[in-house]
Design a protein around this motif. Structure first.
Motif, PDB file in Angstrom:
ATOM      1  N   VAL A 182       0.841  -1.199   0.000  1.00 31.66           N
ATOM      2  CA  VAL A 182       0.000   0.000   0.000  1.00 31.66           C
ATOM      3  C   VAL A 182       0.877   1.251   0.000  1.00 31.66           C
ATOM      4  O   VAL A 182       0.623   2.212  -0.738  1.00 31.66           O
ATOM      5  N   ALA A 183       1.929   1.241   0.825  1.00 27.63           N
ATOM      6  CA  ALA A 183       2.829   2.393   0.892  1.00 27.63           C
ATOM      7  C   ALA A 183       3.519   2.626  -0.446  1.00 27.63           C
ATOM      8  O   ALA A 183       3.673   3.775  -0.886  1.00 27.63           O
ATOM      9  N   ILE A 184       3.934   1.554  -1.106  1.00 24.50           N
ATOM     10  CA  ILE A 184       4.577   1.680  -2.419  1.00 24.50           C
ATOM     11  C   ILE A 184       3.601   2.241  -3.441  1.00 24.50           C
ATOM     12  O   ILE A 184       3.945   3.110  -4.253  1.00 24.50           O
ATOM     13  N   ALA A 185       2.353   1.772  -3.389  1.00 25.88           N
ATOM     14  CA  ALA A 185       1.331   2.253  -4.324  1.00 25.88           C
ATOM     15  C   ALA A 185       1.050   3.732  -4.129  1.00 25.88           C
ATOM     16  O   ALA A 185       0.731   4.454  -5.082  1.00 25.88           O
ATOM     17  N   LEU A 186       1.214   4.217  -2.886  1.00 22.58           N
ATOM     18  CA  LEU A 186       0.988   5.635  -2.590  1.00 22.58           C
ATOM     19  C   LEU A 186       2.182   6.505  -2.964  1.00 22.58           C
ATOM     20  O   LEU A 186       2.107   7.726  -2.895  1.00 22.58           O
ATOM     21  N   GLY A 187       3.293   5.865  -3.307  1.00 22.87           N
ATOM     22  CA  GLY A 187       4.468   6.614  -3.720  1.00 22.87           C
ATOM     23  C   GLY A 187       5.566   6.673  -2.683  1.00 22.87           C
ATOM     24  O   GLY A 187       6.624   7.235  -2.935  1.00 22.87           O
ATOM     25  N   ALA A 200       7.403  10.813  -0.995  1.00 17.97           N
ATOM     26  CA  ALA A 200       6.581  11.509  -1.985  1.00 17.97           C
ATOM     27  C   ALA A 200       5.172  11.791  -1.487  1.00 17.97           C
ATOM     28  O   ALA A 200       4.520  12.726  -1.943  1.00 17.97           O
ATOM     29  N   ASN A 201       4.695  11.001  -0.549  1.00 19.62           N
ATOM     30  CA  ASN A 201       3.322  11.124  -0.065  1.00 19.62           C
ATOM     31  C   ASN A 201       3.288  10.828   1.430  1.00 19.62           C
ATOM     32  O   ASN A 201       3.452   9.672   1.838  1.00 19.62           O
ATOM     33  N   PRO A 202       3.072  11.833   2.274  1.00 22.21           N
ATOM     34  CA  PRO A 202       3.050  11.613   3.724  1.00 22.21           C
ATOM     35  C   PRO A 202       2.050  10.543   4.164  1.00 22.21           C
ATOM     36  O   PRO A 202       2.255   9.905   5.201  1.00 22.21           O
ATOM     37  N   ALA A 203       0.993  10.339   3.373  1.00 20.55           N
ATOM     38  CA  ALA A 203       0.003   9.330   3.734  1.00 20.55           C
ATOM     39  C   ALA A 203       0.597   7.934   3.729  1.00 20.55           C
ATOM     40  O   ALA A 203       0.091   7.024   4.396  1.00 20.55           O
ATOM     41  N   ALA A 204       1.687   7.741   2.997  1.00 27.51           N
ATOM     42  CA  ALA A 204       2.334   6.426   2.935  1.00 27.51           C
ATOM     43  C   ALA A 204       3.098   6.093   4.201  1.00 27.51           C
ATOM     44  O   ALA A 204       3.507   4.942   4.398  1.00 27.51           O
ATOM     45  N   LEU A 227       4.997   2.325   8.480  1.00 25.07           N
ATOM     46  CA  LEU A 227       5.261   1.978   9.872  1.00 25.07           C
ATOM     47  C   LEU A 227       4.504   0.723  10.299  1.00 25.07           C
ATOM     48  O   LEU A 227       5.037  -0.110  11.041  1.00 25.07           O
ATOM     49  N   LEU A 228       3.277   0.575   9.830  1.00 27.43           N
ATOM     50  CA  LEU A 228       2.485  -0.614  10.188  1.00 27.43           C
ATOM     51  C   LEU A 228       3.154  -1.895   9.684  1.00 27.43           C
ATOM     52  O   LEU A 228       3.087  -2.936  10.340  1.00 27.43           O
ATOM     53  N   GLY A 229       3.807  -1.803   8.534  1.00 26.34           N
ATOM     54  CA  GLY A 229       4.465  -2.985   7.990  1.00 26.34           C
ATOM     55  C   GLY A 229       5.541  -3.526   8.905  1.00 26.34           C
ATOM     56  O   GLY A 229       5.802  -4.739   8.923  1.00 26.34           O
TER      57      GLY A 229
END
Length: 281
Positions: free
Chosen positions: A29-34, A38-42, A47-49
């Motif tokens: 999911v983090a990779i898909a978000l960039g 690149a994207n703070p939402a990632a 961290l969850l991973g």
């Protein structure tokens, strides 16, 4: 003579499946978000991973509780002496990295920079945030799983050296998605670069070192050594292959000393099957 069958094989398969699924799904999911760069939402799935091994540990603890099974024979129970042993091992692990970096500098590698350490702390949002992140994102999230759960079950049929190889390779593979996640140390190193390859190979001596710490002072020591190694490497900005190679060499020497000086009767002790004891395993 063939090696004895591992009575915990099913537990190990379940642990690995839960660990890899939880971690790799979150990192995907983090990779898909960039990626967090690149994207703070990632940052959240990133961290969850890291908590995948914790998820695997919880799955096995729930399973063991439902079955009324005893703690694995080689699980290290907490003792008050661990409160002394863990800090000593923390200092030893940090000194190993510092000594290796200084020796690497003599051999032509980069030197120690106070400016780099200050930038790493400030870039994290201050000293308190930096330390919390270094404790939680790696050691605390991982060690109850890798050492507190997987290690005692592997010890049922393997020696320490073989576990270091097996668990070290598994640990290296587990980190693989982070090479594709923008904003991680692994992404900065590069998967096929000399530094990236050394990062993967270094998982084996690092595994052996943390496992030695676990046998001497339990999960608390494993967390301390993992934290000290990671934090010192970040503060010193270890990226050069020569420094990485020196650290691996120092870790091998320390592991050899720890194994040679371990007293008989110390470390894991078997408990009667009828008396399950509180432990991470």
């Amino acid at each position: 003579m063939s090696a004895p069958a591992n009575p915990h094989r099913g537990d190990l398969i379940l642990f690995m499946a839960a660990t890899f699924t939880a971690s790799w799904a979150a990192w995907a999911v983090a990779i898909a978000l960039g990626g967090p760069a690149a994207n703070p939402a990632a940052l959240v799935p990133h961290l969850l991973g890291a908590f995948g091994p914790m998820v695997g540990a919880l799955v096995l603890r729930i399973r063991r509780a439902r079955r009324g099974a005893p703690v694995p024979e080689h699980a290290v129970r907490f003792r008050p002496a661990h409160l002394v042993g863990a800090p000593l091992l923390l200092v030893l692990a940090s000194a190993t990295v510092l000594g290796a970096v200084l020796l690497a500098h003599v051999a032509g590698g980069p030197g120690v920079s106070a400016e780099g350490a200050l930038a790493a702390v400030q870039g994290s949002g201050g000293l308190a945030v930096f330390l919390v992140n270094m404790v939680v994102a790696g050691p605390l999230a991982e060690e109850p799983g890798w050492r507190g759960t997987a290690y005692p079950r592997l010890r049922a049929s393997m020696g320490r050296f073989r576990i270091g190889l097996v668990l070290g390779v598994i640990w290296a593979v587990w980190h693989l998605p982070l090479f594709f996640l923008d904003g991680t140390v692994q992404h900065q190193l590069g998967l096929l670069s000399p530094s990236g390859v050394l990062f993967a190979v270094s998982s084996i001596p690092m595994t052996m070192l943390v496992c030695c710490a676990y046998e001497r002072a339990g999960v608390l020591a494993a967390i301390a050594v993992h934290f000290a190694t990671n934090t010192t490497m970040v503060l010193l900005g270890v990226h050069a292959p020569v420094a990485q190679a020196m650290i691996m060499g120092f870790q091998v020497i320390v592991v050899a000393v720890l194994l040679a000086t371990q007293r008989r009767g110390s470390g894991p002790t078997a408990e009667p099957a009828a008396r399950p004891q509180p432990a991470v395993g």
